[in-house]
Design a protein around this motif. Structure first.
Motif, mmCIF file in Angstrom:
data_model
loop_
_atom_site.group_PDB
_atom_site.id
_atom_site.type_symbol
_atom_site.label_atom_id
_atom_site.label_comp_id
_atom_site.label_asym_id
_atom_site.label_seq_id
_atom_site.Cartn_x
_atom_site.Cartn_y
_atom_site.Cartn_z
ATOM 1 N N LYS A 73 -11.775 3.004 71.482
ATOM 2 C CA LYS A 73 -10.863 2.201 72.374
ATOM 3 C C LYS A 73 -9.415 2.591 72.121
ATOM 4 C CE LYS A 73 -9.271 -1.226 74.942
ATOM 5 N NZ LYS A 73 -9.840 -1.336 76.277
ATOM 6 N N GLN A 74 -9.245 3.011 70.661
ATOM 7 C CA GLN A 74 -7.898 3.552 70.301
ATOM 8 C C GLN A 74 -7.701 4.974 71.193
ATOM 9 O OE1 GLN A 74 -7.882 3.628 66.226
ATOM 10 N NE2 GLN A 74 -6.663 1.533 66.134
ATOM 11 N N ILE A 92 -4.778 6.129 73.665
ATOM 12 C CA ILE A 92 -3.971 7.263 73.241
ATOM 13 C C ILE A 92 -4.070 8.173 74.728
ATOM 14 C CG2 ILE A 92 -3.460 9.216 71.789
ATOM 15 C CD1 ILE A 92 -4.760 7.145 69.552
ATOM 16 N N ALA A 93 -5.294 8.521 75.008
ATOM 17 C CA ALA A 93 -5.370 9.566 76.202
ATOM 18 C C ALA A 93 -4.716 8.977 77.259
ATOM 19 C CB ALA A 93 -6.728 9.578 76.178
ATOM 20 N N ASN A 132 -13.283 13.949 70.323
ATOM 21 C CA ASN A 132 -14.804 13.841 70.239
ATOM 22 C C ASN A 132 -15.196 12.732 71.177
ATOM 23 O OD1 ASN A 132 -14.947 16.321 68.869
ATOM 24 N ND2 ASN A 132 -14.810 15.245 66.971
ATOM 25 N N VAL A 133 -14.445 12.432 72.500
ATOM 26 C CA VAL A 133 -15.051 11.344 73.254
ATOM 27 C C VAL A 133 -15.835 12.087 74.325
ATOM 28 C CG1 VAL A 133 -14.497 9.512 74.578
ATOM 29 C CG2 VAL A 133 -12.878 9.792 72.784
ATOM 30 N N GLY A 171 -9.182 2.193 78.564
ATOM 31 C CA GLY A 171 -7.598 2.208 77.772
ATOM 32 C C GLY A 171 -6.891 2.741 78.942
ATOM 33 N N SER A 172 -5.486 1.814 79.191
ATOM 34 C CA SER A 172 -4.645 2.343 80.194
ATOM 35 C C SER A 172 -3.322 2.277 79.698
ATOM 36 C CB SER A 172 -5.050 1.446 81.528
ATOM 37 O OG SER A 172 -4.560 0.035 80.818
ATOM 38 N N ALA A 173 -2.257 2.876 80.450
ATOM 39 C CA ALA A 173 -0.890 2.939 80.147
ATOM 40 C C ALA A 173 -0.091 2.928 81.489
ATOM 41 C CB ALA A 173 -0.550 4.187 79.320
ATOM 42 N N THR A 174 0.566 2.055 81.507
ATOM 43 C CA THR A 174 1.535 1.916 82.788
ATOM 44 C C THR A 174 3.102 2.169 82.528
ATOM 45 O OG1 THR A 174 -0.026 0.301 83.711
ATOM 46 C CG2 THR A 174 2.434 0.118 84.662
#
Length: 103
Positions: free
Chosen positions: A6-7, A11-12, A42-43, A90-93
């Protein structure tokens, strides 16, 4: 573990969104930045999406979201029954501050 996964996804997504804020970047640049993080951590089976997908159409002051997803099954060190068959995201806005070109 799933916490690490999840982290890694968060981060990605964050790194992809930061890349999207730079001038003269394309959607390919954003996806590549996020996928680089996923590879380094390594995802397996990760996917990256951008919304809206046309960065050139985003006016300054509007928001964009980068999301990174990966299946839990292929990314667990130990089998965890609860996460079997699930996909974590995971997301970033972030807000676009200036206009970019989208090739």
């Amino acid at each position: 573990t799933m916490v690490f996964l999840k982290q890694s996804l968060n981060i990605a997504a964050y790194e992809g969104a930061r890349t999207a804020l730079a001038q003269n970047v394309s959607s390919v640049d954003v996806v590549n930045a996020a996928e680089q993080v996923l590879t380094e951590r390594n995802v397996n089976g990760g996917t990256v999406t951008i919304s809206p997908s046309n960065l050139g159409a985003i006016a300054p002051g509007q928001y964009l979201t980068v999301s990174a997803s990966a299946p839990a099954t292929g990314n667990s060190v130990i089998p965890i029954r609860f996460y079997r068959g699930r996909t974590l995201t995971g997301s970033a806005t972030m807000m676009k501050e200036f206009q970019t070109s989208s090739p």
